[in-house]
Design an enzyme around this catalytic site. Structure first.
Site, PDB file in Angstrom:
ATOM      1  N   ASP A 195       0.840  -1.190   0.000  1.00  0.00           N
ATOM      2  CA  ASP A 195       0.000   0.000   0.000  1.00  0.00           C
ATOM      3  C   ASP A 195       0.878   1.244   0.000  1.00  0.00           C
ATOM      4  O   ASP A 195       2.040   1.208   0.415  1.00  0.00           O
ATOM      5  CB  ASP A 195      -0.898   0.015   1.249  1.00  0.00           C
ATOM      6  N   TYR A 230       4.552  -9.377   7.362  1.00  0.00           N
ATOM      7  CA  TYR A 230       4.175  -7.997   7.658  1.00  0.00           C
ATOM      8  C   TYR A 230       4.396  -7.691   9.124  1.00  0.00           C
ATOM      9  O   TYR A 230       4.228  -8.548   9.991  1.00  0.00           O
ATOM     10  CB  TYR A 230       2.675  -7.775   7.362  1.00  0.00           C
ATOM     11  N   TYR A 239      -5.120  -9.264   1.900  1.00  0.00           N
ATOM     12  CA  TYR A 239      -5.157  -7.848   2.300  1.00  0.00           C
ATOM     13  C   TYR A 239      -5.072  -7.792   3.824  1.00  0.00           C
ATOM     14  O   TYR A 239      -6.002  -8.193   4.511  1.00  0.00           O
ATOM     15  CB  TYR A 239      -6.444  -7.186   1.804  1.00  0.00           C
TER      16      TYR A 239
END
Ligand SMILES: [Zn+2]
Ligand SMILES: [Zn+2]
Length: 453
Positions: free
Chosen positions: A268, A336, A408
């Site tokens: 993103d 992440y 996501y």
């Protein structure tokens, strides 16, 4: 075929058609090996001369007929010289081959024109092609059906090969049928030379060290790139992108026109890309220079990007690698680091609850609301492989999540109004939102990393 049958065929060809050595030899191209068609044609003509002189000594009239044909339609100088020596004059060789119209005699000229066109273009390999006016092909087809030739090759194949040989030899560049740097296309009979310059592909990994930069150039939503007051006439949503920061120094050294950027997925805009970086291939369109020093290029990019983006591990790559990167995105593992926040303080047991979830955890994720305007609305099944809590302080939690590419993450935290399930919100029974996201590892499958060569 016996020798006499072969000779009969060659003789018949020359009776009906004026043919240069190349065009005569080409009708027998699949016979023998390591010979040019010129050599084949010349061999036939030589043998016909030997046979013709023998006939001449036995039957003068018949011999003259044979030798005259060879001198005229065969344009064979030794036959003309023999007849002259014997005092037979008034023979005029045909001026032009009836198939190639003399093109084959001029391949050196075509090669030189090609070499001239290639000046100023670096190539690590080339391929020669041609566009031939259909009447050339029609003439040869007519001849072949008439004389029943089944051992020939197309004129185009010969032209490409013979001009290609001259060009690659003089420039000392190899020929490459699969992915040449440049395809040289010669037009016959105009001798126009056209270059199709293929892209230069460079693989590498990038780190994005700041937030607020998109991966690729993003056209302005208002004007779609035309330039307006919203984008201050840049035509872009954001003044810079990872793509542009990497591209500018590369375009500078390669003198390319533009780039296409192919990432192994994308983060993103508000996420950093850290760790070992994200694999990418940058495709440089119509580069004039290819033999560039990639270490030097990486330095230039890192200098130019001023700490916003860093690249390393640059190496030359291929179109196939782009396909591999795209097709592997679902099997690529991503890790992440997420900072998430709740409205009310979390229970201290939350950590244990999260860390004892049996792995892998399957997530059903419907296309998030924030991207639905540009992605198909469907449910994706994605795996979480590892979930760790590295910090939990009241209403703030830091998570490390290793998962399948294409999940996501922000929605896995928030639940996206139950479009993603299970989610951290669902598991903890508390509304929780991602406030900062970093990608810390993109782990390409081995077959992608090594599958290229
Ligand atoms: Zn010819
Ligand atoms: Zn605009």
């Amino acid at each position: 075929m016996t020798v006499s049958k072969l000779m009969k065929k060659a003789e018949k060809l020359l009776t009906r058609y004026p043919l240069c050595d190349w065009c005569l030899g080409r009708q027998f191209a699949i016979l023998g090996y390591g010979l040019s068609n010129q050599m084949r044609g010349n061999a036939f003509k030589t043998l016909l001369l030997l046979a013709g002189t023998e006939t001449y000594h036995k039957d003068r009239k018949r011999g003259i007929t044979h030798l005259k044909r060879l001198a005229e339609n065969g344009m064979f100088l030794p036959a003309l010289q023999f007849l002259k020596k014997e005092g037979i004059n008034g023979i005029t060789p045909v001026q032009q081959c009836s198939i190639c119209l003399g093109i084959m005699e001029r391949i050196r000229e075509i090669a030189d024109l090609s070499i001239q066109q290639l000046k100023g273009w670096e190539a690590t390999s080339i391929l020669l092609g041609s566009r031939i006016s259909p009447d050339f092909i029609e003439r040869e087809e007519q001849l072949r059906s008439e004389i029943q030739i089944e051992s020939g090759e197309p004129l185009k194949a010969e032209l490409n090969r013979e001009i290609g040989k001259l060009v690659t030899k003089q420039l000392d560049i190899p020929v490459d049928f699969k992915s040449p740097s440049i395809v040289v296309v010669v037009h016959i009979p105009s001798f126009e030379v056209e270059l199709h310059v293929n892209s230069l592909f460079i693989y590498g990994r990038y780190r994005k060290l700041v937030r607020g930069i998109p991966q690729t150039k993003w056209p302005c939503r208002e004007c779609l790139g035309q330039g307006c007051s919203r984008c201050k006439d840049t035509g872009k949503m954001y003044p810079e992108s990872v793509e542009e920061l990497i591209a500018a120094p590369l375009l500078d050294v390669t003198h390319g026109k533009s780039v296409r950027f192919h990432g192994a997925g994308r983060e993103d805009i508000d996420a950093c890309m850290l760790g070992n970086g994200r694999p990418f291939v940058i495709e440089i369109l119509t580069p004039r220079k290819r033999n560039i020093d990639l270490e030097e290029a990486a330095k230039k990019i890192n200098q130019f990007a001023q700490g916003k983006v860093e690249v390393d591990q640059l190496r030359f790559s291929t179109k196939e690698m782009v396909k591999l990167l795209k097709s592997s995105s679902a099997t690529t593992e991503k890790t992440y680091k997420v900072i998430a926040q709740t409205e009310k303080p979390l229970h201290p047991k939350a950590q244990e609850k999260l860390e004892t979830i049996p792995m892998p955890l399957e997530i059903m994720q419907r296309t998030p609301q924030r991207v639905i305007h540009r992605r198909a609305d469907k449910v994706r099944r994605k795996q979480i492989y590892e979930l760790r809590v590295t910090s939990l302080k009241s209403d703030r939690i830091i998570l490390l999540i290793r998962c399948q590419g294409g999940l996501y993450i922000k929605e896995f935290i928030s639940g996206d109004d139950d479009r993603t399930t299970p989610s951290i919100t669902e598991i903890l029974g508390k509304t929780i939102k991602c406030i900062q996201l970093d990608v810390i590892d993109v782990n390409l499958p081995d077959e992608v990393l090594h599958g290229e060569n």
